[in-house]
Design a protein around this motif. Structure first.
Motif, PDB file in Angstrom:
ATOM      1  N   PHE A   1      -3.238  -3.883   5.378  1.00 56.70           N
ATOM      2  CA  PHE A   1      -3.519  -4.596   4.141  1.00 56.70           C
ATOM      3  C   PHE A   1      -4.993  -4.344   3.851  1.00 56.70           C
ATOM      4  O   PHE A   1      -5.854  -4.648   4.676  1.00 56.70           O
ATOM      5  N   PHE A   2      -5.279  -3.799   2.658  1.00 56.41           N
ATOM      6  CA  PHE A   2      -6.631  -3.362   2.337  1.00 56.41           C
ATOM      7  C   PHE A   2      -7.265  -4.229   1.260  1.00 56.41           C
ATOM      8  O   PHE A   2      -6.610  -4.599   0.280  1.00 56.41           O
ATOM      9  N   SER A   3      -8.560  -4.497   1.434  1.00 53.87           N
ATOM     10  CA  SER A   3      -9.342  -5.165   0.389  1.00 53.87           C
ATOM     11  C   SER A   3      -9.363  -4.264  -0.838  1.00 53.87           C
ATOM     12  O   SER A   3      -9.037  -3.076  -0.766  1.00 53.87           O
TER      13      SER A   3
ATOM     14  N   TYR B   1      -9.093  -0.239  -0.580  1.00 54.80           N
ATOM     15  CA  TYR B   1      -7.944   0.383  -1.233  1.00 54.80           C
ATOM     16  C   TYR B   1      -8.411   1.439  -2.234  1.00 54.80           C
ATOM     17  O   TYR B   1      -7.876   2.556  -2.268  1.00 54.80           O
ATOM     18  N   SER B   2      -9.424   1.107  -3.024  1.00 59.65           N
ATOM     19  CA  SER B   2      -9.939   2.059  -4.020  1.00 59.65           C
ATOM     20  C   SER B   2     -10.481   3.321  -3.367  1.00 59.65           C
ATOM     21  O   SER B   2     -10.210   4.434  -3.826  1.00 59.65           O
TER      22      SER B   2
ATOM     23  N   LEU C   1      -0.814  -1.679   1.876  1.00 56.16           N
ATOM     24  CA  LEU C   1      -0.703  -2.718   0.851  1.00 56.16           C
ATOM     25  C   LEU C   1      -2.073  -3.277   0.523  1.00 56.16           C
ATOM     26  O   LEU C   1      -2.986  -3.235   1.346  1.00 56.16           O
ATOM     27  N   ARG C   2      -2.197  -3.829  -0.671  1.00 60.54           N
ATOM     28  CA  ARG C   2      -3.432  -4.526  -1.036  1.00 60.54           C
ATOM     29  C   ARG C   2      -3.399  -5.921  -0.412  1.00 60.54           C
ATOM     30  O   ARG C   2      -2.358  -6.554  -0.375  1.00 60.54           O
TER      31      ARG C   2
ATOM     32  N   PHE D   1      -7.464 -13.291  -0.559  1.00 60.18           N
ATOM     33  CA  PHE D   1      -7.873 -12.544   0.625  1.00 60.18           C
ATOM     34  C   PHE D   1      -8.386 -11.147   0.234  1.00 60.18           C
ATOM     35  O   PHE D   1      -8.425 -10.255   1.057  1.00 60.18           O
ATOM     36  N   GLU D   2      -8.778 -10.972  -1.046  1.00 52.93           N
ATOM     37  CA  GLU D   2      -9.127  -9.663  -1.586  1.00 52.93           C
ATOM     38  C   GLU D   2     -10.269  -8.972  -0.850  1.00 52.93           C
ATOM     39  O   GLU D   2     -10.368  -7.759  -0.874  1.00 52.93           O
TER      40      GLU D   2
END
Length: 185
Positions: free
Chosen positions: A103-105, A109-110, A145-146, A151-152
């Motif tokens: 799970f990526f911030s 993710y960008s 996943l984002r 939790f961003e």
């Protein structure tokens, strides 16, 4: 033969994990109740190391961090991702309550999307990240996943990936270690 059977079994498992990861009730029941600054080392800012997401010519030495958090102890792995000819360090909470891979911030993710490390897989029907663990020849595909709303800023590694890396607790030098050689992803 058995190689083809293992391949199709892995395809089935990945599809099942992607579907579980996208179900709404799964997010609410498996994410930490809350995260706060006290769940991270004092020198972290906005839940990340000050040098996370910066480009380096070489990977950092992975850091295994144990934090006596707000409510729970937190295990954090800080490791570099290879992007093109460079490396970008990122910090991840190791969370066995999350079933899927990564799970990526938003920032992580960008970076990984822009560098084509995360791509949609027609075979697995979800976004996947190719995870290198120590060499170009040692890779595996994991669900990517984002991190959800609230939790961003945090990155997580879920139970499936932790099992595949061979998470071992109680390492005298860092509180935890892995059976796989994780020098960079």
């Amino acid at each position: 033969g058995s190689k083809m059977l293992r391949h199709w079994l892995w395809v089935f498992i990945c599809i099942a994990l992607c579907r579980v990861a996208f179900s709404i009730h799964d997010w609410r029941k498996t994410l930490p109740e809350k995260l706060g600054d006290c769940d991270f080392p004092r020198h972290f800012v906005d839940w990340r190391h000050p040098q996370d997401y910066q480009l380096f010519d070489a990977p950092i030495n992975p850091e295994r961090i144990v934090v006596d958090g707000c409510v729970y102890n937190r295990l954090i792995l800080r490791v570099s991702w290879k992007v093109e000819a460079n490396f970008v360090p990122m910090s991840f909470i190791l969370d066995t309550r999350l079933s899927s891979g990564f799970f990526f911030s938003d920032a992580a993710y960008s970076i990984l999307i822009d560098n084509k490390r995360i791509e949609y897989s027609e075979e697995y029907l979800c976004n996947v990240v190719s995870v290198n663990y120590g060499s170009e020849n040692s890779t595996m595909l994991m669900a990517a996943l984002r991190s959800p709303e609230g939790f961003e800023n945090a990155n997580f590694i879920g139970a499936n990936a932790l099992m595949r890396f061979g998470l071992k607790l109680g390492d005298p030098e860092g509180g935890f270690s892995f059976q796989k050689n994780i020098s960079w992803f």
